[in-house]
Every structure is written in C-alpha cells, then in structure tokens.
Design an enzyme around this catalytic site. Structure first.
Site, PDB file in Angstrom:
ATOM      1  N   ARG A 183      64.298  62.220  58.800  1.00 19.57           N
ATOM      2  CA  ARG A 183      63.709  61.153  59.624  1.00 19.57           C
ATOM      3  C   ARG A 183      64.611  60.789  60.803  1.00 19.57           C
ATOM      4  O   ARG A 183      64.118  60.435  61.864  1.00 19.57           O
ATOM      5  CB  ARG A 183      63.440  59.922  58.762  1.00 19.57           C
ATOM      6  N   LYS A 203      46.419  60.971  41.215  1.00 26.23           N
ATOM      7  CA  LYS A 203      45.230  60.138  40.992  1.00 26.23           C
ATOM      8  C   LYS A 203      44.106  60.356  41.999  1.00 26.23           C
ATOM      9  O   LYS A 203      44.354  60.403  43.203  1.00 26.23           O
ATOM     10  CB  LYS A 203      45.638  58.661  41.066  1.00 26.23           C
ATOM     11  N   GLY A 224      54.699  62.587  51.014  1.00 23.87           N
ATOM     12  CA  GLY A 224      56.078  62.828  50.587  1.00 23.87           C
ATOM     13  C   GLY A 224      56.303  64.044  49.714  1.00 23.87           C
ATOM     14  O   GLY A 224      57.185  64.867  49.987  1.00 23.87           O
ATOM     15  N   GLY A 284      51.547  57.260  53.686  1.00 19.27           N
ATOM     16  CA  GLY A 284      50.403  56.340  53.721  1.00 19.27           C
ATOM     17  C   GLY A 284      49.741  56.313  55.085  1.00 19.27           C
ATOM     18  O   GLY A 284      48.507  56.282  55.183  1.00 19.27           O
TER      19      GLY A 284
HETATM   20  P1  AMP Z   1      50.512  61.448  44.474  1.00 22.79           P
HETATM   21  O1  AMP Z   1      51.552  60.428  44.786  1.00 22.79           O
HETATM   22  O2  AMP Z   1      49.190  60.881  44.067  1.00 22.79           O
HETATM   23  O3  AMP Z   1      50.373  62.496  45.566  1.00 22.79           O
HETATM   24  O4  AMP Z   1      51.004  62.197  43.160  1.00 22.79           O
HETATM   25  C1  AMP Z   1      52.202  62.908  43.063  1.00 22.79           C
HETATM   26  C2  AMP Z   1      52.613  63.030  41.635  1.00 22.79           C
HETATM   27  O5  AMP Z   1      51.563  63.656  40.905  1.00 22.79           O
HETATM   28  C3  AMP Z   1      53.839  63.879  41.406  1.00 22.79           C
HETATM   29  O6  AMP Z   1      54.875  63.060  40.951  1.00 22.79           O
HETATM   30  C4  AMP Z   1      53.400  64.870  40.345  1.00 22.79           C
HETATM   31  O7  AMP Z   1      54.352  65.051  39.322  1.00 22.79           O
HETATM   32  C5  AMP Z   1      52.165  64.238  39.771  1.00 22.79           C
HETATM   33  N1  AMP Z   1      51.286  65.242  39.143  1.00 22.79           N
HETATM   34  C6  AMP Z   1      50.776  66.329  39.728  1.00 22.79           C
HETATM   35  N2  AMP Z   1      50.102  67.063  38.817  1.00 22.79           N
HETATM   36  C7  AMP Z   1      50.209  66.427  37.643  1.00 22.79           C
HETATM   37  C8  AMP Z   1      49.738  66.705  36.306  1.00 22.79           C
HETATM   38  N3  AMP Z   1      49.039  67.813  36.062  1.00 22.79           N
HETATM   39  N4  AMP Z   1      50.022  65.811  35.349  1.00 22.79           N
HETATM   40  C9  AMP Z   1      50.732  64.707  35.610  1.00 22.79           C
HETATM   41  N5  AMP Z   1      51.222  64.392  36.827  1.00 22.79           N
HETATM   42  C10 AMP Z   1      50.959  65.244  37.839  1.00 22.79           C
END
Ligand code: AMP
Length: 397
Positions: free
Chosen positions: A38, A203, A355, A378
């Site tokens: 950054r 999610k 990120g 974000g």
């Molecule tokens: P996000 O912040 O929504 O982009 O999610 C990122 C996080 O999703 C990372 O820390 C990953 O470890 C988690 N993640 C990705 N795939 C899986 C999975 N199959 N089970 C649990 N966590 C996951």
C-alpha cells in the site's frame, strides 16, 4: 463517472494534503510492517507532487484504534518505512491537528513530506455527525492548500478525511485512485467478452448484491469457496459437514434462478477436496458433486480446477474476488493458486480485488502478470455493486 484527476494540477509551490491508504498489515507480535504494497502504490502520486515542486502532507488511518491513541498503530512506522523508499526529507507529527502539526506544516519546503499521526486516533474522523467531521476536516485543511485522495480502499466510507476534507480544498483524485476507478468503470461499462467473474470466499451473504449485479453484466460466473456449499444445498445436494449458511438457502436458490433467466453461465464445483475435520492434519479425499456425511468441503477438486482454468484462459475479461478454499492451510490451497495461475495466463484484462485473492496472487508471484490488482476490498465490491462511493462522488467533475 468522471473524476477530477491530477493532470489539471500544478503542484509547484503548493502544500498538498494527500489522503493515502497506509493501513498496512503488521506482525501482531513484533508490530513490524509485513507487507508494504500500500505504501509502494502511493509512490507515483508522491513523486508527481514532490518532483514538480510541491510538498506533501500525508494523512491515513491504520487499524481500528477507535478514537484513541494506540502506539501499535502509530503512523511513525509508515513514516520510517517511507524514508527507506524515498530520499526526500520526511517529518513526522505526533498530532494530526493543532499547533505542533501546524508549525511543522508551515515550515515544510518544496520536495519535503510531513506524515501526520493516525487520523483514527480522533473520534471526529468517523463521527456520525457531519458538523463534527467538518470541524475536524477544517483543522486539517488549514495546513495545506490542495487535497488529493489516493486512498481508494477507504472511499466507501463517509469519513472526514475522505469527504469533508475534499469539501474544504480544491480536490483531485490521485494516480492510484484514478487508475482503480478507470479500470473498474471499463470492465463494468465496456468489457471485452467473454467476461467471466470468479467469486469465492466464505459466505454468500456478504456477496449477494455483487452477485446479483454481476449476473446482469458477465457471461459466466464461477463459484468456489464455502459459499458454493450454500448454493449446492439450495438445490438439495448433499454437503456433509461443510460450512453452509442455512438462512440464505432460498436467496442462493433465487440467485441461480436469476442467472438462468439472464442466460448467464453459473458454475458450481463439480468435485471437491474434502476433509474429515477443519484441520491441516485431517484425512482428505476427492469426491464428486455431493459431499458425503462426516466430511467437509475445503477446496475445489481437480476437475473443477481444470474446467475453471480453461474458462478463465478463454475469457477476454476476468474479475476475481474470494478464495476457492481454505487457502491459508497448505493442503487446501491448490484451487485458489490454480485460479491465480490461470488468471496470469489469460490474454485479456484480469482484475483481482479483495484481500485474500490479492494475497494469493502475491504469494503465487503472479502479481506482475495481472492487469490490475485492486487495493480496495470493501470499496471494490461496493463499486461493482453499483453503489456511489462517497469518496468518489465528492471528486466527480
Ligand atoms: P471472504 O472474506 O468471504 O472472501 O472469505 C475468505 C475466507 O473464506 C478465507 O479465510 C477462507 O479460508 C474461507 N473459506 C474458503 N473456502 C472455505 C471452505 N471450503 N470452508 C471454510 N472456509 C472457507
């Protein structure tokens, strides 16, 4: 949206307040900066100002000190680091406003830099009251005569240093901010087709709006990460112990319907790498579309990797946000790194935002082969959702 860039600005003799994003990651134990991307990315704007006879007053937030002083997130660290990257004279002010900061600003000469202390040490920066934010912005504004915003990653926040400060002084978008906005505008307005979006992460709930928007824009969406299991479950497929957002099953169902309605390809993993428990040391195996009882999905499987990689390589525009699996644990990182590799090989425009996907691209050493690695997490998502970001709107011509 046409934001005012720096081409119209002659920095000569000006004291320019630059809102940078120096919110760098630090080692939790030692407090050392672990990644200076950054800071590096702010250098073009700094050079433009300093090499053309201006002086720079830098402001940024770091961490979430919640309106109080916290020595762990002092900007002194970034000032020290900056002095290893630039030969210009750099001063640090332990206040962001007030007489001491004002004195340092007053004495600043052309080609010199003043770094102000973390603006989030002041509750006014994030205050809900516009009048408080304005007063705080005025206290900063008196130290300079021009404002540049180069902190794209903070533009989705209606904070004093982003919005009210821009109201006080002639305001311009820095080179980095302009680049971010130009590339996102280009892929949203005039993408070369086929346009593919790769969306992963934990999610569905955090990416509903962006998915709904992208369905209208792109030709194909490739889904990975834990969110895939919510989609699979919504279509009555077995997901074993995988992470599923049960309260979003009907929303997930509707999103697939929406994609079908728009004739947007919507791909879910056709195989998975599953584990007996959420651990690096767990037993693992590859399974087909459904996940057996007692197992949890941790990464996309080899067939999915092949299929997604091929679709990416044949695309002219690819946008990627979110990992394909629990990539922080080595045994489950292959899917995510394979996507990074496929993106680095495609011929058209590749954009990575968020990120985790940015980290994966960097760890894989692929950063140079990607058209644009966004600094906003974000902010990038909100921009793609079609939201008007307060920090961008204020710079609109
Ligand atoms: P996000 O912040 O929504 O982009 O999610 C990122 C996080 O999703 C990372 O820390 C990953 O470890 C988690 N993640 C990705 N795939 C899986 C999975 N199959 N089970 C649990 N966590 C996951």
């Amino acid at each position: 949206m046409a934001i005012k860039g720096m081409d119209a600005l002659d920095p000569r003799g000006k004291k320019i307040i630059i809102r940078v994003d120096f919110n760098v990651p630090m080692d939790k134990q030692t407090g050392k900066i672990t990644d200076d991307t950054r800071i590096q990315k702010a250098l073009p704007t700094l050079h433009y100002v300093l090499d053309n006879g201006g002086s720079a007053i830098l402001i940024s937030h770091m961490g979430r000190p919640k309106g109080q002083r916290d020595s762990f997130v002092t900007m002194q660290k970034t000032a020290d680091h900056l002095s290893t990257l630039l030969s210009n004279k750099i001063y640090f002010s332990e206040d962001a406003i007030g007489p001491k900061a004002g004195e340092l600003a007053k004495n600043l000469k052309s080609g010199e830099i003043l770094v102000l202390e973390n603006i989030r040490f002041y509750p006014e920066e994030t205050s809900k009251e516009k009048s408080e934010r304005t007063k705080f912005a005025q206290a900063i504004a008196i130290m300079g005569d021009t404002y540049i915003d180069d902190a794209f990653g903070s533009c989705h926040r209606a904070h004093a240093s982003i919005v009210e400060l821009a109201e006080q002084l002639p305001a311009y978008a820095g080179l980095l901010l302009k680049k971010e906005v130009d590339i996102l505008e280009r892929i949203l307005k005039k993408p070369e087709k086929p346009f593919v979006a790769v969306i992963g992460g934990a999610k569905v709930s955090s990416k509903i709006t962006v998915l709904e928007k992208l369905i209208e824009k792109v030709d194909t969406i490739l889904i990975g990460g834990a969110m895939a299991y919510t989609f699979l479950k919504s279509r009555a497929l077995e997901t074993g112990n995988s992470m599923v957002e049960t309260e979003y099953l009907s929303k997930a169902f509707q999103i697939i319907d929406k994609a079908n309605f728009h004739k947007t390809g919507f791909f879910l993993p056709e195989d998975h790498l599953v584990a007996s428990e959420f651990s690096e040391k767990a037993k693992t195996k590859t399974v087909g579309k459904e996940i057996p009882t007692g197992w949890m999905g941790m990464d996309i499987g080899p067939k999915t990797i092949d299929r997604y990689s091929k679709i990416i390589k044949d695309a002219k525009t690819v946008l990627w946000n979110g990992p394909m699996g629990v990539f922080e644990m080595q045994p489950y990182s292959k899917g995510t790194y394979s996507i990074a590799k496929a993106m680095s090989k495609m011929k058209g425009t590749s954009v990575v935002g968020g990120g985790d996907s940015v980290l994966a691209v960097k760890n894989a050493g692929m950063e140079d082969k990607i058209t644009h690695v966004s600094t906003g997490g974000g902010a990038t998502l909100e921009y793609l959702e079609g939201k008007i970001l307060p920090g961008i709107a204020i710079l609109d011509k």
